[in-house]
Design a protein around this motif. Structure first.
Motif, PDB file in Angstrom:
ATOM      1  N   VAL A 161      54.205  38.893  42.418  1.00  9.45           N
ATOM      2  CA  VAL A 161      52.844  38.352  42.410  1.00  9.45           C
ATOM      3  C   VAL A 161      52.412  37.978  43.821  1.00  9.45           C
ATOM      4  O   VAL A 161      53.153  37.330  44.556  1.00  9.45           O
ATOM      5  N   GLN A 195      48.176  40.092  38.389  1.00  2.78           N
ATOM      6  CA  GLN A 195      48.896  38.826  38.511  1.00  2.78           C
ATOM      7  C   GLN A 195      49.388  38.348  37.151  1.00  2.78           C
ATOM      8  O   GLN A 195      50.544  37.970  37.000  1.00  2.78           O
ATOM      9  N   ARG A 200      48.753  32.119  36.300  1.00  2.00           N
ATOM     10  CA  ARG A 200      47.505  32.701  36.834  1.00  2.00           C
ATOM     11  C   ARG A 200      46.482  31.604  37.098  1.00  2.00           C
ATOM     12  O   ARG A 200      45.819  31.585  38.139  1.00  2.00           O
TER      13      ARG A 200
END
Length: 187
Positions: free
Chosen positions: A107, A116, A174
């Motif tokens: 990521v 992501q 996220r």
């Protein structure tokens, strides 16, 4: 480790303990309960990264070892490390390590939101499910004498819930990446 790293690890240790306050669900055919604490392990790895995530998990396990009731169902003390579920507790350390390492590797801030989220989900699955179950099922089979195949088949009932936990961890990872850009890099 910096003071900030220790504070973040302690915060996630508290989250793992708080998730343990939710009552465990026993299935009856296997001596391992369904708990929400594995979600905390995934969250620690996804948000904090490998080093700080492992520190958070180790802090919870140390607190349990000295007798504090920090594990699901209010369990604590050295006896929890002599139970059939000990492999899962040890697996938490590996799970946080793997989840954190994979999320650190896969990521980055310049990826799309979908990339992501998918990467966080893969990291949570590999660490929070594959790594934790790998140690947990192996230890359970060895200690109970039920055999690896029987222990593995019995653990399959937990997979759907843990996949849902991995999804929640991915969404949280996220959200943290978007909402807290000043949070230091995962490490």
């Amino acid at each position: 480790m910096s003071t900030r790293d220790l504070v973040l690890a302690a915060l996630f240790a508290a989250i793992i303990v708080a998730l343990g306050m939710l009552p465990p669900i026993m299935l009856g055919f296997i001596p391992v309960p369904i708990t929400a604490q594995s979600l905390g392990v995934m969250l620690a790895g996804v948000v904090l990264g490998a080093r700080r995530g492992v520190t958070a998990v180790l802090l919870v396990l140390v607190l349990a070892a000295i007798g504090l009731p920090v594990l699901s169902g209010g369990r604590g003390g050295l006896a929890v490390f002599m139970a059939p579920t000990t492999g899962y507790l040890i697996g938490w350390v590996l799970g946080a390590l793997v989840t954190g390492y994979v999320s650190q590797t896969m990521v980055s801030r310049d990826q799309s939101g979908l990339a992501q989220g998918a990467s966080f989900f893969i990291a949570a699955l590999l660490g929070g499910v594959v790594a934790v179950y790998g140690l947990g099922v192996t230890y359970l089979a060895f200690v109970t004498g039920m055999g690896f195949l029987k222990a593995f088949v019995g653990s399959l009932a937990f997979i759907p819930g843990d996949v849902l936990k991995a999804l929640i961890a991915a969404l949280a990872g996220r959200a943290v990446m978007v909402g807290y850009p000043l949070l230091p890099q995962r490490a």
